[in-house]
Design an enzyme around this catalytic site. Structure first.
Site, mmCIF file in Angstrom:
data_model
loop_
_atom_site.group_PDB
_atom_site.id
_atom_site.type_symbol
_atom_site.label_atom_id
_atom_site.label_comp_id
_atom_site.label_asym_id
_atom_site.label_seq_id
_atom_site.Cartn_x
_atom_site.Cartn_y
_atom_site.Cartn_z
ATOM 1 N N GLY A 31 15.286 -15.009 -10.326
ATOM 2 C CA GLY A 31 14.946 -14.421 -9.037
ATOM 3 C C GLY A 31 15.391 -12.979 -8.888
ATOM 4 O O GLY A 31 15.694 -12.316 -9.877
ATOM 5 N N GLY A 36 9.575 -5.917 -13.839
ATOM 6 C CA GLY A 36 9.765 -6.510 -15.167
ATOM 7 C C GLY A 36 9.343 -7.972 -15.152
ATOM 8 O O GLY A 36 8.565 -8.427 -16.014
ATOM 9 N N HIS A 37 9.821 -8.714 -14.156
ATOM 10 C CA HIS A 37 9.421 -10.116 -14.024
ATOM 11 C C HIS A 37 7.901 -10.221 -13.807
ATOM 12 O O HIS A 37 7.241 -11.083 -14.371
ATOM 13 C CB HIS A 37 10.114 -10.765 -12.814
ATOM 14 C CG HIS A 37 11.608 -10.844 -12.918
ATOM 15 N ND1 HIS A 37 12.448 -10.129 -12.099
ATOM 16 C CD2 HIS A 37 12.414 -11.554 -13.738
ATOM 17 C CE1 HIS A 37 13.706 -10.407 -12.406
ATOM 18 N NE2 HIS A 37 13.716 -11.259 -13.400
ATOM 19 N N ASP A 150 16.007 -9.178 -22.916
ATOM 20 C CA ASP A 150 17.037 -10.118 -23.365
ATOM 21 C C ASP A 150 16.672 -10.581 -24.772
ATOM 22 O O ASP A 150 16.354 -11.744 -25.000
ATOM 23 C CB ASP A 150 17.119 -11.295 -22.392
ATOM 24 C CG ASP A 150 17.528 -10.839 -21.005
ATOM 25 O OD1 ASP A 150 18.724 -10.703 -20.749
ATOM 26 O OD2 ASP A 150 16.624 -10.566 -20.179
#
Ligand code: AMP
Length: 287
Positions: A31, A36-37, A150
């Site tokens: 959340g 980016g998400h 990541d």
């Protein structure tokens, strides 16, 4: 957008969609969504009929209780962003749903977790592995989307998916950055004004290191030393690591030989906020 907090109704909904022949894409997140998400959501909606996003701040992957407590939570704004992006399903469970019984399982990822994040965040990847495997079992997607931001997490999930025969295609999507180069992160909103300015040094250092590597006159040791010196003795910036590694297996690169597979990876606390970033030597490589 269909919003589910419980597992059974979500599964029933998705099984029905599968029976209708729909392809399911999945984007797991914690959340406090940013572009980016949303780039992962866009990648999923492009290739799948139904995109499922999960929002869950997973306690088992936090090694620092204060980081967990302060992690930004912005569910109403997140929902609006997901709707705008055309995401059809949101799964936002609470801890009793995700961890109904005490977890005894321990996941280890061998060599892959002995460096970088694994070395500096004890137990982090055990928590990531647990929650991602739970989520993949719940959603049963055809494809799942993760960020290169990541990198180590992606490689560890890839290993887990291969070893445990999850029938899922994994996609690693490029890092989305602010105009000044700072990698977008949910934690960026916690940066003070001065820390926000300082934070650009991470991307700048990675870019400089890459330029030096390409130039080929400095050794890997010299490049690491240069970045280390540049980022030490600064107020409000504590370098945790800077590594030059093989982007596929995270083994250290020792020579500036010409190979595409190199990744420059950095982690630092800037004004007390822990940030990570990385850059591929060749942005076009596929991992
Ligand atoms: P998080 O909510 O931080 O757990 O991130 C959820 C997913 O979004 C992970 O796969 C991240 O790698 C990815 N992600 C986070 N930041 C970015 C970014 N700046 N660009 C692309 N993907 C990102």
């Amino acid at each position: 957008m269909h919003v589910f907090q419980e597992i059974s109704p979500l599964k029933a909904f998705l099984h029905q969609k599968k029976r209708e022949g729909k392809r399911i894409g999945f984007v797991p997140t914690m959340g406090a969504l940013h572009q980016g998400h949303i780039s992962l959501i866009n990648a999923s909606t492009e290739y799948n009929d139904i995109t499922v996003c999960s929002i869950y701040v997973n306690p088992t992957q936090f090694n620092n209780p204060s980081d967990l407590k302060k992690y930004p939570r912005t569910l109403a704004a997140d929902k609006a962003m997901l709707e705008d992006a055309g995401c059809q399903v949101l799964f936002c469970p609470d801890n009793t749903v995700m961890y109904p019984v005490e977890t005894t399982l321990q996941l280890h990822f061998g060599r892959l977790e002995k460096t970088m994040e694994g070395k500096h965040r004890q137990g982090h990847f055990n928590g990531v592995g647990l929650v991602v495997s739970k989520l993949l079992h719940i959603v049963e997607p055809d494809a799942a989307y993760f960020g290169q931001k990541d990198l180590q997490q992606y490689l560890i999930i890839r290993q887990m998916v291969q070893e445990l025969f999850f029938p899922i295609a994994l996609v690693c999507c490029p890092i989305i950055r602010e105009p000044d180069g700072l990698a977008m992160s949910s934690r960026n909103v916690r940066l003070s004004k001065t820390a926000r300015k300082k934070a650009t040094q991470l991307y700048q250092s990675l870019s400089e290191a890459r330029a030096l590597f390409i130039e080929g006159r400095a050794s890997v040791g010299q490049i690491k030393k240069y970045v280390g010196q540049k980022l030490t003795n600064q107020t409000d910036l504590v370098l945790e690591y800077f590594e030059i590694v093989d982007a596929h297996n995270l083994l250290p690169i020792t020579k500036t030989y010409k190979t595409d597979q190199v990744a420059f990876c950095i982690a630092a606390e800037v004004g007390g906020i822990r940030l990570i970033d990385n850059l591929f030597l060749n942005e076009a490589i596929h991992i």
